[in-house]
Design an enzyme around this catalytic site. Structure first.
Site, PDB file in Angstrom:
ATOM      1  N   CYS A 115       0.810  -1.229   0.000  1.00 27.79           N
ATOM      2  CA  CYS A 115       0.000   0.000   0.000  1.00 27.79           C
ATOM      3  C   CYS A 115       0.838   1.271   0.000  1.00 27.79           C
ATOM      4  O   CYS A 115       0.316   2.358  -0.229  1.00 27.79           O
ATOM      5  CB  CYS A 115      -0.926   0.013   1.204  1.00 27.79           C
ATOM      6  SG  CYS A 115      -1.852  -1.508   1.362  1.00 27.79           S
ATOM      7  N   HIS A 261      -3.251   6.752   2.995  1.00 21.46           N
ATOM      8  CA  HIS A 261      -3.720   5.466   2.477  1.00 21.46           C
ATOM      9  C   HIS A 261      -5.107   5.197   3.052  1.00 21.46           C
ATOM     10  O   HIS A 261      -5.354   5.377   4.240  1.00 21.46           O
ATOM     11  CB  HIS A 261      -2.739   4.365   2.884  1.00 21.46           C
ATOM     12  CG  HIS A 261      -3.242   2.993   2.578  1.00 21.46           C
ATOM     13  ND1 HIS A 261      -3.816   2.677   1.363  1.00 21.46           N
ATOM     14  CD2 HIS A 261      -3.271   1.855   3.317  1.00 21.46           C
ATOM     15  CE1 HIS A 261      -4.174   1.409   1.373  1.00 21.46           C
ATOM     16  NE2 HIS A 261      -3.861   0.882   2.557  1.00 21.46           N
ATOM     17  N   ASN A 291     -10.380  -0.173   0.222  1.00 21.31           N
ATOM     18  CA  ASN A 291      -8.921  -0.144   0.228  1.00 21.31           C
ATOM     19  C   ASN A 291      -8.412  -0.686  -1.120  1.00 21.31           C
ATOM     20  O   ASN A 291      -8.626  -1.857  -1.436  1.00 21.31           O
ATOM     21  CB  ASN A 291      -8.429  -1.012   1.392  1.00 21.31           C
ATOM     22  CG  ASN A 291      -6.925  -1.063   1.503  1.00 21.31           C
ATOM     23  OD1 ASN A 291      -6.199  -0.673   0.583  1.00 21.31           O
ATOM     24  ND2 ASN A 291      -6.444  -1.548   2.635  1.00 21.31           N
TER      25      ASN A 291
HETATM   26  O1  UT7 Z   1      -3.884  -1.835   3.445  1.00 17.53           O
HETATM   27  C1  UT7 Z   1      -3.843  -2.931   4.299  1.00 17.53           C
HETATM   28  C2  UT7 Z   1      -3.756  -2.426   5.642  1.00 17.53           C
HETATM   29  N1  UT7 Z   1      -4.781  -3.058   6.451  1.00 17.53           N
HETATM   30  C3  UT7 Z   1      -5.359  -2.371   7.411  1.00 17.53           C
HETATM   31  O2  UT7 Z   1      -5.094  -1.213   7.586  1.00 17.53           O
HETATM   32  C4  UT7 Z   1      -6.339  -3.102   8.289  1.00 17.53           C
HETATM   33  C5  UT7 Z   1      -6.242  -2.575   9.696  1.00 17.53           C
HETATM   34  N2  UT7 Z   1      -7.257  -3.189  10.535  1.00 17.53           N
HETATM   35  C6  UT7 Z   1      -8.550  -2.828  10.485  1.00 17.53           C
HETATM   36  O3  UT7 Z   1      -8.938  -1.962   9.721  1.00 17.53           O
HETATM   37  C7  UT7 Z   1      -9.501  -3.490  11.435  1.00 17.53           C
HETATM   38  O4  UT7 Z   1      -8.779  -4.262  12.372  1.00 17.53           O
HETATM   39  C8  UT7 Z   1     -10.561  -4.414  10.738  1.00 17.53           C
HETATM   40  C9  UT7 Z   1     -11.520  -3.561   9.930  1.00 17.53           C
HETATM   41  C10 UT7 Z   1      -9.860  -5.409   9.817  1.00 17.53           C
HETATM   42  C11 UT7 Z   1     -11.371  -5.149  11.811  1.00 17.53           C
HETATM   43  O5  UT7 Z   1     -12.010  -4.211  12.671  1.00 17.53           O
HETATM   44  P1  UT7 Z   1     -11.920  -4.368  14.247  1.00 17.53           P
HETATM   45  O6  UT7 Z   1     -12.710  -3.286  14.846  1.00 17.53           O
HETATM   46  O7  UT7 Z   1     -10.474  -4.483  14.624  1.00 17.53           O
HETATM   47  O8  UT7 Z   1     -12.685  -5.732  14.469  1.00 17.53           O
HETATM   48  P2  UT7 Z   1     -12.162  -7.035  15.225  1.00 17.53           P
HETATM   49  O9  UT7 Z   1     -11.181  -7.759  14.372  1.00 17.53           O
HETATM   50  O10 UT7 Z   1     -11.766  -6.657  16.617  1.00 17.53           O
HETATM   51  O11 UT7 Z   1     -13.482  -7.877  15.311  1.00 17.53           O
HETATM   52  C12 UT7 Z   1     -14.563  -7.490  16.157  1.00 17.53           C
HETATM   53  C13 UT7 Z   1     -15.704  -8.449  15.937  1.00 17.53           C
HETATM   54  C14 UT7 Z   1     -15.293  -9.919  15.993  1.00 17.53           C
HETATM   55  O12 UT7 Z   1     -16.335 -10.639  16.590  1.00 17.53           O
HETATM   56  P3  UT7 Z   1     -16.264 -11.084  18.137  1.00 17.53           P
HETATM   57  O13 UT7 Z   1     -15.028 -11.927  18.234  1.00 17.53           O
HETATM   58  O14 UT7 Z   1     -16.148  -9.786  18.902  1.00 17.53           O
HETATM   59  O15 UT7 Z   1     -17.533 -11.804  18.342  1.00 17.53           O
HETATM   60  C15 UT7 Z   1     -15.183 -10.289  14.538  1.00 17.53           C
HETATM   61  O16 UT7 Z   1     -15.403 -11.670  14.326  1.00 17.53           O
HETATM   62  O17 UT7 Z   1     -16.251  -8.222  14.632  1.00 17.53           O
HETATM   63  C16 UT7 Z   1     -16.304  -9.480  13.941  1.00 17.53           C
HETATM   64  N3  UT7 Z   1     -16.152  -9.205  12.525  1.00 17.53           N
HETATM   65  C17 UT7 Z   1     -17.192  -8.898  11.736  1.00 17.53           C
HETATM   66  N4  UT7 Z   1     -18.510  -8.783  12.004  1.00 17.53           N
HETATM   67  C18 UT7 Z   1     -19.310  -8.451  10.983  1.00 17.53           C
HETATM   68  C19 UT7 Z   1     -15.007  -9.213  11.778  1.00 17.53           C
HETATM   69  N5  UT7 Z   1     -15.315  -8.894  10.509  1.00 17.53           N
HETATM   70  C20 UT7 Z   1     -16.657  -8.708  10.448  1.00 17.53           C
HETATM   71  C21 UT7 Z   1     -17.537  -8.356   9.423  1.00 17.53           C
HETATM   72  N6  UT7 Z   1     -18.854  -8.232   9.736  1.00 17.53           N
HETATM   73  N7  UT7 Z   1     -17.130  -8.131   8.159  1.00 17.53           N
END
Ligand code: UT7
Length: 334
Positions: A115, A261, A291
């Site tokens: 990225c 980004h 993204n």
């Molecule tokens: O260019 C590449 C660079 N990449 C990035 O910059 C990514 C950086 N990271 C992020 O943007 C975030 O970490 C994500 C968007 C990928 C995830 O968001 P988050 O707020 O960190 O969510 P999380 O991983 O802590 O997940 C929270 C909950 C989980 O459920 P439980 O365990 O709390 O029951 C996940 O299973 O959200 C769940 N979850 C979803 N729920 C509905 C994860 N993805 C989804 C989804 N829809 N698509």
């Protein structure tokens, strides 16, 4: 403010495939909702290819930038393509785009900094323009077809990515505002990965997997540790802006626009807070495109120019972070 040999952005252009996938479309294929995606990422739609290869996206963006610059394809001395989703191992995306736009004879090469590729590309272009008497015009393109390696069964990553491309035509500018701050931390290599082909040559007798200290990957699909990347990004993004501004002899408040980004609107909001700048300075179009890796920064730049948010003479910082882990910021006057 330090004035050095910098860059002149002669022309810009971007291109996205026509097909759009909405959050509602994703709710039909994985357990997710428009509400979750919007609140956690800021994304509403992304453009996804429907058979067009990556080089096609890059070539269309390049044609627009060339027209905007008022030059001919044959005026280009060097083509640099930032991509982590090329169509082939060889030829390079740069050679395929060169053929497509009719810039035969120019130097042509790809760079892969995930990225952060566009920032690295700007800096590389600047150095060629500054030090090579044969290079007067550089075509820098970022082209990404992330939908190719997205695992559409993984709800935590598939909702994030889109396809697209953007290009700048760059020339040398004396007495210009220019500074860059680029770096990488390979210790974080395992946090964002997509596997290339594994070695299966006919002479191989050792069937054990070499321990590369990388995550178990499903085929060639992309995988990430979202939380680790999030932590890294919220520090790396403001730090890169500060370091580049420091080198340029200006403060972040003096910038007219910061083009980050586009990975997650929450990362951008946190960075703005840490930098002490208002969100008005941050150029954000993640809702439209998701993204698009290296293409996200120049695509956002192009939209900001089209909408009058960035104007000629503005002081700009392009800032990226991503796979590698890599980070980079460049400061210049548009
Ligand atoms: O260019 C590449 C660079 N990449 C990035 O910059 C990514 C950086 N990271 C992020 O943007 C975030 O970490 C994500 C968007 C990928 C995830 O968001 P988050 O707020 O960190 O969510 P999380 O991983 O802590 O997940 C929270 C909950 C989980 O459920 P439980 O365990 O709390 O029951 C996940 O299973 O959200 C769940 N979850 C979803 N729920 C509905 C994860 N993805 C989804 C989804 N829809 N698509």
């Amino acid at each position: 403010m330090a004035k050095v040999t910098g860059i002149k952005v002669k022309g810009i252009g971007s291109y996205v495939p026509e097909a759009i996938a909405t959050n509602e479309d994703f709710a039909k294929i994985v357990d997710t909702s428009d509400e979750w995606i919007t609140q956690r990422t800021g994304i509403k739609t992304r453009h996804i290819t429907n058979g067009e290869p990556n080089y096609y996206l890059g070539a269309r963006a390049a044609e627009k930038a060339i027209a905007d610059a008022g030059i001919e394809p044959t005026d280009i001395d060097l083509i640099i393509v930032a991509t982590c989703t090329p169509d082939f191992y060889t030829p390079s995306e740069a050679c395929l785009i060169q053929r497509e736009i009719g810039a035969i004879g120019s130097m042509a090469m790809d760079i892969n900094c995930a990225c952060t590729g566009f920032d690295y590309g700007v800096d590389m272009a600047k150095r060629y323009l500054q030090s090579d008497d044969d290079v007067h015009t550089v075509l820098l393109i970022a082209a990404e077809e992330l939908s190719k390696f997205v695992d559409y069964t993984d709800r935590s990553s598939c909702i994030l990515f889109g396809d697209g491309a953007a290009a700048f035509v760059l020339q040398k500018q004396e007495n210009a505002l220019y500074a860059s701050y680029l770096g990488a931390d390979g210790n974080g290599a395992k946090f964002l990965a997509a596997r290339a082909l594994k070695s299966e040559n006919v002479f191989r007798t050792n069937k054990e997997e070499f321990d590369m200290d990388m995550p178990e990957l499903k085929d060639y699909f992309f995988t990430q540790d979202g939380k680790e990347v999030y932590k890294f990004a919220t520090k790396a993004l403001p730090n890169a802006v500060l370091k580049a501004c420091e080198k340029a002899g200006i403060s972040p408040e003096e910038l007219d626009a910061i083009v980050p980004h586009q990975a997650n609107v929450r990362i951008i909001e946190t960075a703005a807070k840490n930098l002490g700048v208002s969100m008005d300075k941050m150029v954000v179009y993640i809702d439209r495109y998701g993204n698009t890796s290296s293409a996200s920064i120049p695509m956002a730049f192009c939209d900001a120019v089209a909408e009058g948010r960035i104007k000629r003479g503005d002081k700009i910082c392009l800032v990226g972070f991503g796979g590698g882990l890599t980070y980079a910021a460049v400061v210049f006057e548009y």
